[in-house]
Scaffold this motif. Structure first.
Motif, PDB file in Angstrom:
ATOM      1  N   HIS A 126       8.569  13.654  59.036  1.00  0.00           N
ATOM      2  CA  HIS A 126       7.725  12.540  59.466  1.00  0.00           C
ATOM      3  C   HIS A 126       7.646  11.521  58.334  1.00  0.00           C
ATOM      4  CE1 HIS A 126       3.606  10.943  61.081  1.00  0.00           C
ATOM      5  NE2 HIS A 126       4.614  10.128  61.365  1.00  0.00           N
ATOM      6  N   LEU A 127       8.179  10.352  58.580  1.00  0.00           N
ATOM      7  CA  LEU A 127       8.191   9.258  57.612  1.00  0.00           C
ATOM      8  C   LEU A 127       7.278   8.151  58.105  1.00  0.00           C
ATOM      9  CD1 LEU A 127       9.317   7.755  55.142  1.00  0.00           C
ATOM     10  CD2 LEU A 127      11.346   7.214  56.490  1.00  0.00           C
ATOM     11  N   ILE A 159      17.438   9.019  59.293  1.00  0.00           N
ATOM     12  CA  ILE A 159      17.067  10.033  58.306  1.00  0.00           C
ATOM     13  C   ILE A 159      15.680  10.612  58.567  1.00  0.00           C
ATOM     14  CG2 ILE A 159      18.513   8.930  56.552  1.00  0.00           C
ATOM     15  CD1 ILE A 159      15.888   8.024  55.185  1.00  0.00           C
ATOM     16  N   ALA A 160      15.031  10.215  59.665  1.00  0.00           N
ATOM     17  CA  ALA A 160      13.676  10.694  59.949  1.00  0.00           C
ATOM     18  C   ALA A 160      13.598  11.242  61.366  1.00  0.00           C
ATOM     19  CB  ALA A 160      12.663   9.570  59.765  1.00  0.00           C
ATOM     20  N   SER A 161      13.105  12.456  61.502  1.00  0.00           N
ATOM     21  CA  SER A 161      12.885  13.007  62.837  1.00  0.00           C
ATOM     22  C   SER A 161      11.802  12.238  63.573  1.00  0.00           C
ATOM     23  CB  SER A 161      12.499  14.487  62.724  1.00  0.00           C
ATOM     24  OG  SER A 161      13.502  15.235  62.085  1.00  0.00           O
ATOM     25  N   ARG A 162      10.820  11.774  62.830  1.00  0.00           N
ATOM     26  CA  ARG A 162       9.738  10.974  63.400  1.00  0.00           C
ATOM     27  C   ARG A 162       9.429   9.838  62.438  1.00  0.00           C
ATOM     28  NH1 ARG A 162       3.483  13.012  63.935  1.00  0.00           N
ATOM     29  NH2 ARG A 162       2.595  11.120  64.870  1.00  0.00           N
ATOM     30  N   LEU A 163       9.320   8.622  62.969  1.00  0.00           N
ATOM     31  CA  LEU A 163       9.075   7.431  62.162  1.00  0.00           C
ATOM     32  C   LEU A 163       7.891   6.680  62.744  1.00  0.00           C
ATOM     33  CD1 LEU A 163      10.154   5.637  59.809  1.00  0.00           C
ATOM     34  CD2 LEU A 163      11.585   4.479  61.517  1.00  0.00           C
ATOM     35  N   THR A 164       6.878   6.405  61.901  1.00  0.00           N
ATOM     36  CA  THR A 164       5.680   5.703  62.355  1.00  0.00           C
ATOM     37  C   THR A 164       5.378   4.547  61.418  1.00  0.00           C
ATOM     38  OG1 THR A 164       4.766   7.812  63.153  1.00  0.00           O
ATOM     39  CG2 THR A 164       3.249   5.939  62.985  1.00  0.00           C
ATOM     40  N   GLU A 204      -0.627  12.460  58.096  1.00  0.00           N
ATOM     41  CA  GLU A 204      -0.019  13.633  57.450  1.00  0.00           C
ATOM     42  C   GLU A 204       1.507  13.538  57.396  1.00  0.00           C
ATOM     43  OE1 GLU A 204      -1.566  17.059  59.429  1.00  0.00           O
ATOM     44  OE2 GLU A 204      -3.575  16.806  58.589  1.00  0.00           O
ATOM     45  N   PRO A 205       2.020  12.489  56.770  1.00  0.00           N
ATOM     46  CA  PRO A 205       3.478  12.346  56.685  1.00  0.00           C
ATOM     47  C   PRO A 205       4.072  13.253  55.620  1.00  0.00           C
ATOM     48  CG  PRO A 205       2.427  10.601  55.440  1.00  0.00           C
ATOM     49  CD  PRO A 205       1.312  11.373  56.105  1.00  0.00           C
ATOM     50  N   ASP A 206       5.370  13.400  55.671  1.00  0.00           N
ATOM     51  CA  ASP A 206       6.095  14.083  54.601  1.00  0.00           C
ATOM     52  C   ASP A 206       6.476  13.111  53.491  1.00  0.00           C
ATOM     53  OD1 ASP A 206       6.625  16.934  55.728  1.00  0.00           O
ATOM     54  OD2 ASP A 206       7.054  15.563  57.373  1.00  0.00           O
ATOM     55  N   VAL A 207       6.690  11.847  53.860  1.00  0.00           N
ATOM     56  CA  VAL A 207       6.963  10.766  52.915  1.00  0.00           C
ATOM     57  C   VAL A 207       6.253   9.527  53.431  1.00  0.00           C
ATOM     58  CG1 VAL A 207       8.739   9.219  51.977  1.00  0.00           C
ATOM     59  CG2 VAL A 207       9.212  11.666  52.178  1.00  0.00           C
ATOM     60  N   LEU A 208       5.650   8.759  52.513  1.00  0.00           N
ATOM     61  CA  LEU A 208       5.015   7.495  52.890  1.00  0.00           C
ATOM     62  C   LEU A 208       5.635   6.378  52.066  1.00  0.00           C
ATOM     63  CD1 LEU A 208       1.329   6.740  53.659  1.00  0.00           C
ATOM     64  CD2 LEU A 208       2.580   5.247  52.102  1.00  0.00           C
ATOM     65  N   VAL A 209       6.067   5.328  52.742  1.00  0.00           N
ATOM     66  CA  VAL A 209       6.598   4.137  52.089  1.00  0.00           C
ATOM     67  C   VAL A 209       5.637   2.985  52.341  1.00  0.00           C
ATOM     68  CG1 VAL A 209       8.483   2.453  52.019  1.00  0.00           C
ATOM     69  CG2 VAL A 209       8.992   4.889  52.325  1.00  0.00           C
ATOM     70  N   HIS A 210       5.294   2.253  51.296  1.00  0.00           N
ATOM     71  CA  HIS A 210       4.447   1.064  51.425  1.00  0.00           C
ATOM     72  C   HIS A 210       5.290  -0.184  51.240  1.00  0.00           C
ATOM     73  CE1 HIS A 210       1.962  -2.287  50.012  1.00  0.00           C
ATOM     74  NE2 HIS A 210       0.968  -1.737  50.688  1.00  0.00           N
TER      75      HIS A 210
END
Length: 261
Positions: free
Chosen positions: A5-6, A33-38, A86-92
């Motif tokens: 989850h990204l 590259i992400a199973s789930r993208l939000t 609750e992501p696995d990676v967070l990009v700002h």
């Protein structure tokens, strides 16, 4: 390099002209590259229909802020909203779209492959007015002296985080802070965070009108506007109080044990 989850956390103010195209570009690059993208958008009370532009997108969550508070508090609100998912990676990244999609993939790759807590996108080719560049350079010198090392692009808005490391930083910085990324950069350097740096390309804001950007206009200006001069003074006082003075509360921030693993 799969990510379960990204989350892309994005503060925005009056970015209706360009934000949807920017999100589409970022999605195209990151979806493989992400199973789930939000995408989480913290809308700082835009008046141009920014939120409405994104209303029908299934992978976009828009949180309209209770009041127009400026870039810093809205960026922190975007971080908090992203962490809540609750992501696995967070990009700002800021909603004005001053970055290119492929650089997001490079940022996430560096975070995962180099075992980092955070990766900063170090901007090249910036098109900001001269006084913005000088202000950034001055703050960089001040922070380098305080951190005992140079931090490239201390205030960059493009960052990829491990949630455990980010949670520590977001909890430590007051919700109304005007320059949270400068505080983050300094705390990361002092607190034992594993930081990596990736060169990225900076492009002009997406959108032609002068109503956008959280920094107060995009027209051709030869002198620093009064708003920016007031902001600079306030930011320096905040930096001294929270991060620079002896006994400042953010001096105590430390990376969580094993955050990058």
């Amino acid at each position: 390099m799969p990510v379960a989850h990204l989350v892309i956390a994005m503060p925005a103010y009056n970015e209706a002209e360009g934000i949807r195209g920017f999100i589409d570009e970022v999605r195209q690059q990151l979806a493989p590259i992400a199973s789930r993208l939000t995408f989480v958008i913290a809308d700082d009370r835009s008046t141009d229909g920014t939120a409405e532009t994104l209303a029908e997108l299934d992978d976009v969550v828009v949180q309209r802020q209770p009041a127009n508070r400026g870039h810093g508090p809205t960026a922190l609100a975007a971080y908090r909203a992203g962490l809540a998912l609750e992501p696995d990676v967070l990009v700002h990244v800021d909603g004005d779209g001053q970055f290119l999609g492929p650089d997001f993939v490079r940022l996430v790759a560096a975070l995962l492959e180099e075992d980092a807590d955070v990766v900063h996108g170090v901007r090249g080719g910036r098109t900001d007015p001269w006084y913005r560049r000088i202000l950034t350079a001055a703050v960089s010198v001040l922070v380098a002296l305080a951190a005992s090392r140079r931090i490239p692009d201390v205030n960059t808005p493009l960052r990829a985080y491990r949630p455990a490391a980010l949670q520590v930083l977001v909890a430590a910085v007051p919700q109304e802070a005007t320059v949270p990324h400068v505080h983050f950069s300094l705390a990361e350097a002092r607190g034992g965070f594993v930081v990596r740096y990736v060169r990225v390309r900076s492009i002009p804001r997406r959108g032609e009108s002068a109503t956008g950007t959280m920094w107060g206009g995009v027209g051709r200006v030869t002198l620093p506007p009064k708003r920016l001069r007031r902001f600079a003074g306030s930011a320096l006082r905040e930096l001294w109080s929270l991060s620079l003075r002896p006994g400042a509360p953010l001096r105590a921030v430390r990376a969580p044990s094993g955050a990058a693993r």
